[in-house]
Design an enzyme around this catalytic site. Structure first.
Site: not given
Length: 287
Positions: A99, A115, A130
């Site tokens: 998550s 970058d 998840k």
């Protein structure tokens, strides 16, 4: 080098991360290790704030999209970055990293690749995957329905749902046994460890062994949390491998300054040179 382990993203995690970065900058550290193994998520705003320590103000961290692929919410950084390219970040992950923790690892990996304003590498095994957003809808006093309403997308339009974040350096998890496992092995791991087992050895020898076990157990119980944690870290295979990577990165940057200006070139060099099986003596691991 400095190490921080976060089990969950809270408001306190922001303060911990900021203190770690500032301390490492003051000491001109060779690198930072952020351990997100077994981190199952937490506050998304905390992740956005920590990401803002590395990314330009106003950078997109993550956005949510519905089933029609339309953007519902966008989360961008609102602070000024405090990290530059001089201190590389190594993020440890495993299959229990999920998550919000996956979002942080993924977004820092993404921007670092794009970058080159800071260096971040992901180390470990592929994360849980998840990347869905749920909403709980009450239908009665004691019943509710939990619906998946959206998916998280990283700035490169990549969804971690079911896929996870792929590390730059794949290192298998080889954690030492936990205290519970050690205790079980000590008292129940072998037939000879069981109480009232049939023993063929002399009673005096058994008595000495029992006294030694009691002494060891007492010494371990008297150790502080910091001492036990330090011992655990010093024998953690993935952390030791990451320390080797940081040392190796420092060496190649000094030896090949022209070849280490881009993250892609650094990654290529380290992947070629790095062998997780090599040994490394560490005099001190600062926390």
């Amino acid at each position: 080098m400095y190490y921080l382990s976060l089990n969950m993203f809270t408001q306190n995690a922001i303060k911990q991360m900021e203190q770690l970065i500032k301390k490492s900058q003051q000491q001109q550290s060779k690198g930072l290790i952020l351990d997100l193994r077994f981190n199952t998520g937490g506050l998304l705003n905390s992740v956005v704030d920590i990401a803002g320590m590395f990314l330009e103000k106003g950078s997109l961290v993550v956005e949510t999209k519905n089933r029609d692929n339309k953007v519902i919410d966008r989360y961008v950084t609102t602070r000024t970055p405090i990290v530059d390219r001089s201190i590389p970040l190594f993020i440890l992950v495993n299959n229990y990293t999920a998550s919000a923790a996956e979002i942080l690892a993924g977004v820092l990996q993404c921007y670092s690749s794009k970058d080159n304003k800071f260096l971040a590498f992901v180390v470990g095994t592929k994360t849980f995957g998840k990347g869905s957003v749920q909403e709980v809808i009450p239908v009665s006093n004691d019943c509710a329905i939990k619906l998946t309403i959206a998916l998280y997308n990283l700035p490169n339009n990549f969804s971690i749902q079911g896929t996870g974040v792929t590390p730059d350096f794949e290192i298998d998890q080889k954690l030492p046994p936990s205290e519970d496992v050690k205790w079980f092995n000590r008292f129940f791991g072998r037939e000879s460890n069981l109480k009232n087992t049939i023993k063929l050895d002399a009673k005096e020898k058994d008595k000495e062994k029992e006294q030694k076990n009691k002494k060891d157990a007492k010494q371990n119980s008297e150790k502080s949390w910091y001492e036990r944690k330090r011992e655990l870290i010093s024998s953690d295979y993935m952390i030791l491998s990451t320390v080797r990577l940081i040392e190796m990165l420092d060496l190649v940057q000094k030896a090949y300054p022209e070849k280490t200006k881009k993250r892609a070139d650094i990654l290529s060099l380290l992947v070629t040179l790095f062998n997780p099986g090599d040994s490394l003596d560490i005099e001190e691991l600062k926390m």
